[in-house]
Design an enzyme around this catalytic site. Sequence first.
Site, PDB file in Angstrom:
ATOM      1  N   LYS A 101      -0.093   3.453  10.322  1.00 49.89           N
ATOM      2  CA  LYS A 101      -0.607   3.403   8.946  1.00 49.89           C
ATOM      3  C   LYS A 101      -2.050   2.938   9.015  1.00 49.89           C
ATOM      4  CE  LYS A 101       1.141   4.246   4.867  1.00 49.89           C
ATOM      5  NZ  LYS A 101       2.207   5.224   4.592  1.00 49.89           N
TER       6      LYS A 101
HETATM    7  P1  NAD Z   1      -1.455   8.422  -5.400  1.00 51.11           P
HETATM    8  O1  NAD Z   1      -2.691   7.630  -5.226  1.00 51.11           O
HETATM    9  O2  NAD Z   1      -1.533   9.894  -5.364  1.00 51.11           O
HETATM   10  O3  NAD Z   1      -0.754   8.027  -6.797  1.00 51.11           O
HETATM   11  C1  NAD Z   1      -0.485   6.705  -7.123  1.00 51.11           C
HETATM   12  C2  NAD Z   1      -0.023   6.599  -8.577  1.00 51.11           C
HETATM   13  O4  NAD Z   1       0.235   5.214  -8.836  1.00 51.11           O
HETATM   14  C3  NAD Z   1      -1.071   7.030  -9.589  1.00 51.11           C
HETATM   15  O5  NAD Z   1      -0.439   7.577 -10.716  1.00 51.11           O
HETATM   16  C4  NAD Z   1      -1.762   5.713  -9.939  1.00 51.11           C
HETATM   17  O6  NAD Z   1      -2.372   5.717 -11.224  1.00 51.11           O
HETATM   18  C5  NAD Z   1      -0.594   4.746  -9.901  1.00 51.11           C
HETATM   19  N1  NAD Z   1      -1.028   3.384  -9.584  1.00 51.11           N
HETATM   20  C6  NAD Z   1      -1.955   3.017  -8.656  1.00 51.11           C
HETATM   21  N2  NAD Z   1      -2.120   1.682  -8.664  1.00 51.11           N
HETATM   22  C7  NAD Z   1      -1.264   1.205  -9.606  1.00 51.11           C
HETATM   23  C8  NAD Z   1      -0.983  -0.096 -10.081  1.00 51.11           C
HETATM   24  N3  NAD Z   1      -1.603  -1.157  -9.601  1.00 51.11           N
HETATM   25  N4  NAD Z   1      -0.046  -0.220 -11.069  1.00 51.11           N
HETATM   26  C9  NAD Z   1       0.607   0.856 -11.566  1.00 51.11           C
HETATM   27  N5  NAD Z   1       0.375   2.110 -11.155  1.00 51.11           N
HETATM   28  C10 NAD Z   1      -0.563   2.286 -10.184  1.00 51.11           C
HETATM   29  O7  NAD Z   1      -0.439   7.860  -4.298  1.00 51.11           O
HETATM   30  P2  NAD Z   1       0.834   8.606  -3.691  1.00 51.11           P
HETATM   31  O8  NAD Z   1       0.403   9.362  -2.497  1.00 51.11           O
HETATM   32  O9  NAD Z   1       1.581   9.288  -4.783  1.00 51.11           O
HETATM   33  O10 NAD Z   1       1.681   7.364  -3.133  1.00 51.11           O
HETATM   34  C11 NAD Z   1       2.509   6.586  -4.006  1.00 51.11           C
HETATM   35  C12 NAD Z   1       3.496   5.795  -3.173  1.00 51.11           C
HETATM   36  O11 NAD Z   1       4.298   6.689  -2.395  1.00 51.11           O
HETATM   37  C13 NAD Z   1       2.894   4.813  -2.172  1.00 51.11           C
HETATM   38  O12 NAD Z   1       3.744   3.703  -2.033  1.00 51.11           O
HETATM   39  C14 NAD Z   1       2.893   5.607  -0.884  1.00 51.11           C
HETATM   40  O13 NAD Z   1       2.883   4.764   0.268  1.00 51.11           O
HETATM   41  C15 NAD Z   1       4.203   6.350  -1.014  1.00 51.11           C
HETATM   42  N6  NAD Z   1       4.315   7.560  -0.205  1.00 51.11           N
HETATM   43  C16 NAD Z   1       3.420   8.577  -0.325  1.00 51.11           C
HETATM   44  C17 NAD Z   1       3.581   9.733   0.430  1.00 51.11           C
HETATM   45  C18 NAD Z   1       2.668  10.930   0.288  1.00 51.11           C
HETATM   46  O14 NAD Z   1       2.974  11.960   0.875  1.00 51.11           O
HETATM   47  N7  NAD Z   1       1.585  10.861  -0.461  1.00 51.11           N
HETATM   48  C19 NAD Z   1       4.647   9.825   1.332  1.00 51.11           C
HETATM   49  C20 NAD Z   1       5.549   8.771   1.432  1.00 51.11           C
HETATM   50  C21 NAD Z   1       5.376   7.648   0.651  1.00 51.11           C
END
Ligand code: NAD
Length: 411
Positions: A101
């Site tokens: 990570k």
């Molecule tokens: P992203 O940045 O695309 O989206 C994040 C979302 O969360 C947005 O809608 C944002 O406005 C909201 N957000 C951000 N900070 C916030 C806060 N403090 N309070 C409330 N809402 C908040 O991120 P993502 O890629 O969708 O990742 C989201 C989660 O999923 C993370 O925990 C990440 O580790 C996990 N994840 C992502 C992937 C991937 O393929 N992108 C894969 C596995 C796990």
Amino acid sequence: MHTEVVGQFDRVAALIGLDDNVADRLRRPQKSTVVSFPFRHDNYSEVETLMGYRVQHLTTMGPTKGGIRFAPDVDLGEVAALAMMMTWKCSIVGVPFGGAKGGVRVNPIELSRAELQRVTRRYTMEIINVIGPDTDIPAPDLGTNEQVMAWLMDTYSQHVGHAVPAVVTGKPPALGGSIARREATGRGLMFLVPQAARVADLDPAGATVAIHGFGNVGRYAAVAGEQQGAKVVAVSDISGAIYNEDGLDVETVGKWVDENRFLEGYTDADFITGDEIFTLPVDILVPAAIQNVITEQNAPDIKAKIIIEGANNPTMLAADDMLRERGVFIVPDILANAGGVTVSYFEWVQDVQKYFWTENETVARLREIMTRAFDDVHSIAVNEGVDMRTAALIKGIRKVADAKLVRGIFP
Ligand code: NAD
């Protein structure tokens, strides 16, 4: 977060009688890189020193793999915890990677596009000696996206003198990104709804869904949920949440966010706080934003029968116990959101072979891997009388420990 993730590992290691030497080795990441670097803001006079991290937890079975997050509070402990979780996740879905990570402690919402590009390129240069298509392959995570991955790929390629698409996944398809990678995490977790519904004795057709987060994971979980016949009634982002008990039109909400960046101001729904989304009267709750949002405080008021964890570590351990006692069925993060790394693996394979798959092939293979992983984990849960989180960890840890033991110790 680090204490909770290592604590979970210790608990499961003891439960399965893991060899002490192997357990001790797996508790620590194999390599941690911490960098600080200057970042010039658009107004040229302001220069900030940013902290960046890349942690590689396990190099036993192949290259390491894991996302890069840009967030204002990211630190070494968080990145190390997420790297360990990536190891178990890769093991659960059977992709030949160890966990990694990365992160930069910066608030991406405050950055212009030019600033985002400068941070990405400089961070990439700082970690360039520890990444590579055969060593460690980054991907998008919280606060990063396809464009960030394209700049990372370009910076790495400029450095080595030729194009290296396989150094990163989650790139735009024009650069060798896999078709269907963008949707993979959200879609993958929604593939598990029918199986989870069967266990929780819920009819998935017309089930109501609330999703915390409308970024990469949350948005495409909403799209997939709607396509599968569920009713998505609420979604949130950092500005708040929108709720319509008759169901949201997910495509229209997506267009709104594309044009206005945030959900705030969307008219065809009630605007509520982000925290309120957890306690809405829904069948399925999908936390898909940040960690530690399901807590001892809100757990008693959660009405959902099923929680599918799109985000990493959304549920604090105390809340996890409370929800389980109440019979809420939780599909844990290391299983539920593994669709992302699965299609990242597909992307890396396609880049290395320079042979690209169709969308149908990619989605069919994703579905097969996710549903099989659910069945494997659920069988362990039933046979060993444990919850799904423990069962997922058992599956992930056992395979890695076996690989470590047969490789032996150098020298
Ligand atoms: P992203 O940045 O695309 O989206 C994040 C979302 O969360 C947005 O809608 C944002 O406005 C909201 N957000 C951000 N900070 C916030 C806060 N403090 N309070 C409330 N809402 C908040 O991120 P993502 O890629 O969708 O990742 C989201 C989660 O999923 C993370 O925990 C990440 O580790 C996990 N994840 C992502 C992937 C991937 O393929 N992108 C894969 C596995 C796990």
